[in-house]
Scaffold this motif. Structure first.
Motif, PDB file in Angstrom:
ATOM      1  N   GLU A 133       0.825  -1.207   0.000  1.00  0.00           N
ATOM      2  CA  GLU A 133       0.000   0.000   0.000  1.00  0.00           C
ATOM      3  C   GLU A 133       0.855   1.251   0.000  1.00  0.00           C
ATOM      4  O   GLU A 133       1.877   1.340   0.677  1.00  0.00           O
ATOM      5  CB  GLU A 133      -0.923   0.009   1.223  1.00  0.00           C
ATOM      6  CG  GLU A 133      -1.868   1.196   1.271  1.00  0.00           C
ATOM      7  CD  GLU A 133      -2.920   1.075   2.371  1.00  0.00           C
ATOM      8  OE1 GLU A 133      -3.298   2.111   2.940  1.00  0.00           O
ATOM      9  OE2 GLU A 133      -3.358  -0.061   2.643  1.00  0.00           O
ATOM     10  N   LEU A 134       0.409   2.228  -0.770  1.00  0.00           N
ATOM     11  CA  LEU A 134       1.039   3.547  -0.798  1.00  0.00           C
ATOM     12  C   LEU A 134      -0.056   4.583  -0.648  1.00  0.00           C
ATOM     13  O   LEU A 134      -1.050   4.548  -1.360  1.00  0.00           O
ATOM     14  CB  LEU A 134       1.791   3.758  -2.111  1.00  0.00           C
ATOM     15  CG  LEU A 134       2.666   5.000  -2.190  1.00  0.00           C
ATOM     16  CD1 LEU A 134       3.842   4.899  -1.225  1.00  0.00           C
ATOM     17  CD2 LEU A 134       3.190   5.196  -3.623  1.00  0.00           C
ATOM     18  N   GLU A 162       2.978   9.678  -9.442  1.00  0.00           N
ATOM     19  CA  GLU A 162       4.403   9.579  -9.759  1.00  0.00           C
ATOM     20  C   GLU A 162       5.150   8.775  -8.694  1.00  0.00           C
ATOM     21  O   GLU A 162       6.042   7.977  -9.014  1.00  0.00           O
ATOM     22  CB  GLU A 162       5.008  10.972  -9.902  1.00  0.00           C
ATOM     23  CG  GLU A 162       4.598  11.696 -11.171  1.00  0.00           C
ATOM     24  CD  GLU A 162       4.970  10.908 -12.428  1.00  0.00           C
ATOM     25  OE1 GLU A 162       6.100  10.388 -12.500  1.00  0.00           O
ATOM     26  OE2 GLU A 162       4.120  10.816 -13.330  1.00  0.00           O
ATOM     27  N   THR A 163       4.791   8.995  -7.442  1.00  0.00           N
ATOM     28  CA  THR A 163       5.420   8.234  -6.363  1.00  0.00           C
ATOM     29  C   THR A 163       5.048   6.763  -6.473  1.00  0.00           C
ATOM     30  O   THR A 163       5.875   5.874  -6.218  1.00  0.00           O
ATOM     31  CB  THR A 163       4.985   8.779  -4.992  1.00  0.00           C
ATOM     32  OG1 THR A 163       5.221  10.184  -4.945  1.00  0.00           O
ATOM     33  CG2 THR A 163       5.766   8.112  -3.863  1.00  0.00           C
ATOM     34  N   ALA A 164       3.812   6.490  -6.871  1.00  0.00           N
ATOM     35  CA  ALA A 164       3.355   5.115  -7.043  1.00  0.00           C
ATOM     36  C   ALA A 164       4.165   4.403  -8.124  1.00  0.00           C
ATOM     37  O   ALA A 164       4.527   3.225  -7.974  1.00  0.00           O
ATOM     38  CB  ALA A 164       1.877   5.089  -7.400  1.00  0.00           C
ATOM     39  N   LYS A 165       4.454   5.104  -9.206  1.00  0.00           N
ATOM     40  CA  LYS A 165       5.240   4.522 -10.290  1.00  0.00           C
ATOM     41  C   LYS A 165       6.619   4.108  -9.794  1.00  0.00           C
ATOM     42  O   LYS A 165       7.102   3.009 -10.085  1.00  0.00           O
ATOM     43  CB  LYS A 165       5.359   5.540 -11.426  1.00  0.00           C
ATOM     44  CG  LYS A 165       6.045   5.023 -12.667  1.00  0.00           C
ATOM     45  CD  LYS A 165       6.029   6.078 -13.765  1.00  0.00           C
ATOM     46  CE  LYS A 165       6.723   5.577 -15.034  1.00  0.00           C
ATOM     47  NZ  LYS A 165       6.698   6.613 -16.110  1.00  0.00           N
ATOM     48  N   ARG A 197      -7.175  10.481 -10.571  1.00  0.00           N
ATOM     49  CA  ARG A 197      -5.972  10.037  -9.875  1.00  0.00           C
ATOM     50  C   ARG A 197      -5.814   8.523 -10.007  1.00  0.00           C
ATOM     51  O   ARG A 197      -4.721   8.020 -10.260  1.00  0.00           O
ATOM     52  CB  ARG A 197      -6.046  10.437  -8.395  1.00  0.00           C
ATOM     53  CG  ARG A 197      -4.818  10.036  -7.572  1.00  0.00           C
ATOM     54  CD  ARG A 197      -5.030  10.411  -6.117  1.00  0.00           C
ATOM     55  NE  ARG A 197      -5.174  11.831  -5.937  1.00  0.00           N
ATOM     56  CZ  ARG A 197      -4.193  12.657  -5.589  1.00  0.00           C
ATOM     57  NH1 ARG A 197      -2.979  12.173  -5.372  1.00  0.00           N
ATOM     58  NH2 ARG A 197      -4.414  13.946  -5.450  1.00  0.00           N
ATOM     59  N   LEU A 198      -6.911   7.807  -9.821  1.00  0.00           N
ATOM     60  CA  LEU A 198      -6.886   6.354  -9.929  1.00  0.00           C
ATOM     61  C   LEU A 198      -6.389   5.913 -11.302  1.00  0.00           C
ATOM     62  O   LEU A 198      -5.525   5.037 -11.416  1.00  0.00           O
ATOM     63  CB  LEU A 198      -8.284   5.789  -9.670  1.00  0.00           C
ATOM     64  CG  LEU A 198      -8.501   4.304  -9.966  1.00  0.00           C
ATOM     65  CD1 LEU A 198      -7.580   3.435  -9.132  1.00  0.00           C
ATOM     66  CD2 LEU A 198      -9.965   3.922  -9.722  1.00  0.00           C
ATOM     67  N   GLU A 199      -6.903   6.513 -12.345  1.00  0.00           N
ATOM     68  CA  GLU A 199      -6.505   6.137 -13.702  1.00  0.00           C
ATOM     69  C   GLU A 199      -5.036   6.461 -13.964  1.00  0.00           C
ATOM     70  O   GLU A 199      -4.326   5.682 -14.606  1.00  0.00           O
ATOM     71  CB  GLU A 199      -7.396   6.850 -14.725  1.00  0.00           C
ATOM     72  CG  GLU A 199      -7.254   6.288 -16.120  1.00  0.00           C
ATOM     73  CD  GLU A 199      -8.426   6.660 -17.018  1.00  0.00           C
ATOM     74  OE1 GLU A 199      -8.346   6.354 -18.223  1.00  0.00           O
ATOM     75  OE2 GLU A 199      -9.400   7.239 -16.529  1.00  0.00           O
ATOM     76  N   GLN A 200      -4.560   7.582 -13.427  1.00  0.00           N
ATOM     77  CA  GLN A 200      -3.146   7.936 -13.583  1.00  0.00           C
ATOM     78  C   GLN A 200      -2.243   6.920 -12.886  1.00  0.00           C
ATOM     79  O   GLN A 200      -1.183   6.545 -13.406  1.00  0.00           O
ATOM     80  CB  GLN A 200      -2.892   9.321 -13.003  1.00  0.00           C
ATOM     81  CG  GLN A 200      -3.483  10.471 -13.804  1.00  0.00           C
ATOM     82  CD  GLN A 200      -3.272  11.807 -13.110  1.00  0.00           C
ATOM     83  OE1 GLN A 200      -2.219  12.081 -12.550  1.00  0.00           O
ATOM     84  NE2 GLN A 200      -4.299  12.645 -13.137  1.00  0.00           N
ATOM     85  N   ILE A 201      -2.662   6.469 -11.715  1.00  0.00           N
ATOM     86  CA  ILE A 201      -1.876   5.468 -10.972  1.00  0.00           C
ATOM     87  C   ILE A 201      -1.817   4.161 -11.751  1.00  0.00           C
ATOM     88  O   ILE A 201      -0.751   3.550 -11.904  1.00  0.00           O
ATOM     89  CB  ILE A 201      -2.482   5.235  -9.574  1.00  0.00           C
ATOM     90  CG1 ILE A 201      -2.370   6.511  -8.721  1.00  0.00           C
ATOM     91  CG2 ILE A 201      -1.791   4.070  -8.869  1.00  0.00           C
ATOM     92  CD1 ILE A 201      -3.197   6.468  -7.450  1.00  0.00           C
ATOM     93  N   TYR A 202      -2.955   3.750 -12.264  1.00  0.00           N
ATOM     94  CA  TYR A 202      -3.038   2.493 -13.021  1.00  0.00           C
ATOM     95  C   TYR A 202      -2.185   2.556 -14.295  1.00  0.00           C
ATOM     96  O   TYR A 202      -1.399   1.640 -14.574  1.00  0.00           O
ATOM     97  CB  TYR A 202      -4.500   2.215 -13.361  1.00  0.00           C
ATOM     98  CG  TYR A 202      -4.732   1.052 -14.293  1.00  0.00           C
ATOM     99  CD1 TYR A 202      -4.366  -0.243 -13.936  1.00  0.00           C
ATOM    100  CD2 TYR A 202      -5.316   1.253 -15.540  1.00  0.00           C
ATOM    101  CE1 TYR A 202      -4.588  -1.309 -14.786  1.00  0.00           C
ATOM    102  CE2 TYR A 202      -5.544   0.193 -16.401  1.00  0.00           C
ATOM    103  CZ  TYR A 202      -5.178  -1.088 -16.031  1.00  0.00           C
ATOM    104  OH  TYR A 202      -5.397  -2.144 -16.878  1.00  0.00           O
ATOM    105  N   GLN A 203      -2.321   3.634 -15.040  1.00  0.00           N
ATOM    106  CA  GLN A 203      -1.574   3.772 -16.287  1.00  0.00           C
ATOM    107  C   GLN A 203      -0.080   3.907 -16.014  1.00  0.00           C
ATOM    108  O   GLN A 203       0.756   3.370 -16.747  1.00  0.00           O
ATOM    109  CB  GLN A 203      -2.074   4.996 -17.069  1.00  0.00           C
ATOM    110  CG  GLN A 203      -3.511   4.899 -17.546  1.00  0.00           C
ATOM    111  CD  GLN A 203      -3.735   3.781 -18.556  1.00  0.00           C
ATOM    112  OE1 GLN A 203      -2.804   3.333 -19.218  1.00  0.00           O
ATOM    113  NE2 GLN A 203      -4.969   3.321 -18.679  1.00  0.00           N
TER     114      GLN A 203
END
Length: 283
Positions: A133-134, A162-165, A197-203
């Motif tokens: 989890e992040l 970006e941090t998730a990536k 935000r969710l879609e950006q994290i997924y992509q």
């Protein structure tokens, strides 16, 4: 059929659906979730949450969940939810769990990465999937722990794309639990979900996204989150509440009551609730 989380979510990715992950701290709840999945011939995740150790210790429920999964007519992943201690995570893997979640999200980024990599190293050698989890997944005051006003978005609480990536690249996890507006427990007000935000994290990560606090949303919210990359939905509080309400009604309307009657009533009510959830998650 017992399978890993990675295998389960790969099928979900191909089919553009989400797999229901149901915390099952009792035998009745485990049977309810599994029976619901088998009747619908849908994949499922049976989960044991670390916080539920007080209700049912891992060493008792763990082998039962693994055995149920092996005998199931549908794909089943057995998962440790919100594991915060390496010794407990190791215990789950050694019991036969095919997926574990290491939750070090409360730690600074570098420490979170270090703890996750430690789990990944142990799990991968044993063909076990890892979720991490992040961002901070908060709790409501009902069915959860600390109080939080989930309506107010905070950059320090929501997952940064970006941090998730970077987090996924550093840790090599199989699934990412992201914070984008849901909370654990019963919703005290309508949630405000950040779908962009969710879609950006997924992509950005290219990994299946896990939605914690998955109970109580509108059907269209579930559909939108799935289309934005959510492949695993953690669902517990509203099913447990449905079971409790059915038991309450039964007790209030029957004079001669035995304990086994209560467990059956609760199980059947949870099963119906799980079936409706699975139908929605399958998109």
């Amino acid at each position: 059929m017992l399978i890993t989380l990675k295998e389960n979510l790969e099928m979900a990715e191909k089919g553009n659906y989400a797999v229901g992950a149901f915390n099952v701290p009792t035998l009745e709840s485990a049977r309810a979730a599994l029976e619901a999945a088998e009747e619908l011939q849908a994949p499922i995740i049976l989960a044991h949450a670390e916080v539920h150790n007080e209700i049912m210790p891992l060493e008792f429920i763990g082998p039962i969940l693994v055995e149920l999964a092996k005998k199931a007519s549908v794909p089943v992943t057995v998962h440790l939810d919100h594991g915060s201690r390496f010794d407990l995570i190791k215990q789950a893997i050694d019991i036969g769990f095919t997926s574990v979640m290491i939750d070090a999200s409360h730690l600074p980024f570098e420490e979170n990465v270090r703890e996750v990599k430690k789990v990944v190293a142990y799990a991968k050698e044993r063909n076990v999937s890892v979720e991490a989890e992040l961002g901070v997944m908060t709790d409501s005051t009902i069915g959860g722990g600390e109080s939080y006003d989930g309506a107010e978005k905070s950059e320090g609480i929501y997952t940064d794309p970006e941090t998730a990536k970077a987090f996924v690249a550093d840790t090599a996890i199989d699934a990412l639990a992201a914070a984008f507006g849901t909370v654990h427990g019963i919703y005290l007000e309508e949630p405000k979900l950040d779908f962009d935000r969710l879609e950006q994290i997924y992509q950005g990560t290219g990994k299946p996204i896990v939605m914690h606090g998955g109970s109580g949303l509108k059907e269209e919210d579930y559909t939108q989150t799935i289309n934005a990359g959510v492949r695993k939905i953690n669902y517990y509080s509203y099913a447990a509440k449905a079971g409790a309400e059915a038991v309450k009604h039964y007790v209030n309307h029957n004079e001669h009551i035995f304990y086994h009657d209560i467990t059956t009533v609760g199980k059947n009510a949870m099963k119906q609730n799980y079936q409706r959830a699975i139908e929605i998650f399958m998109n």
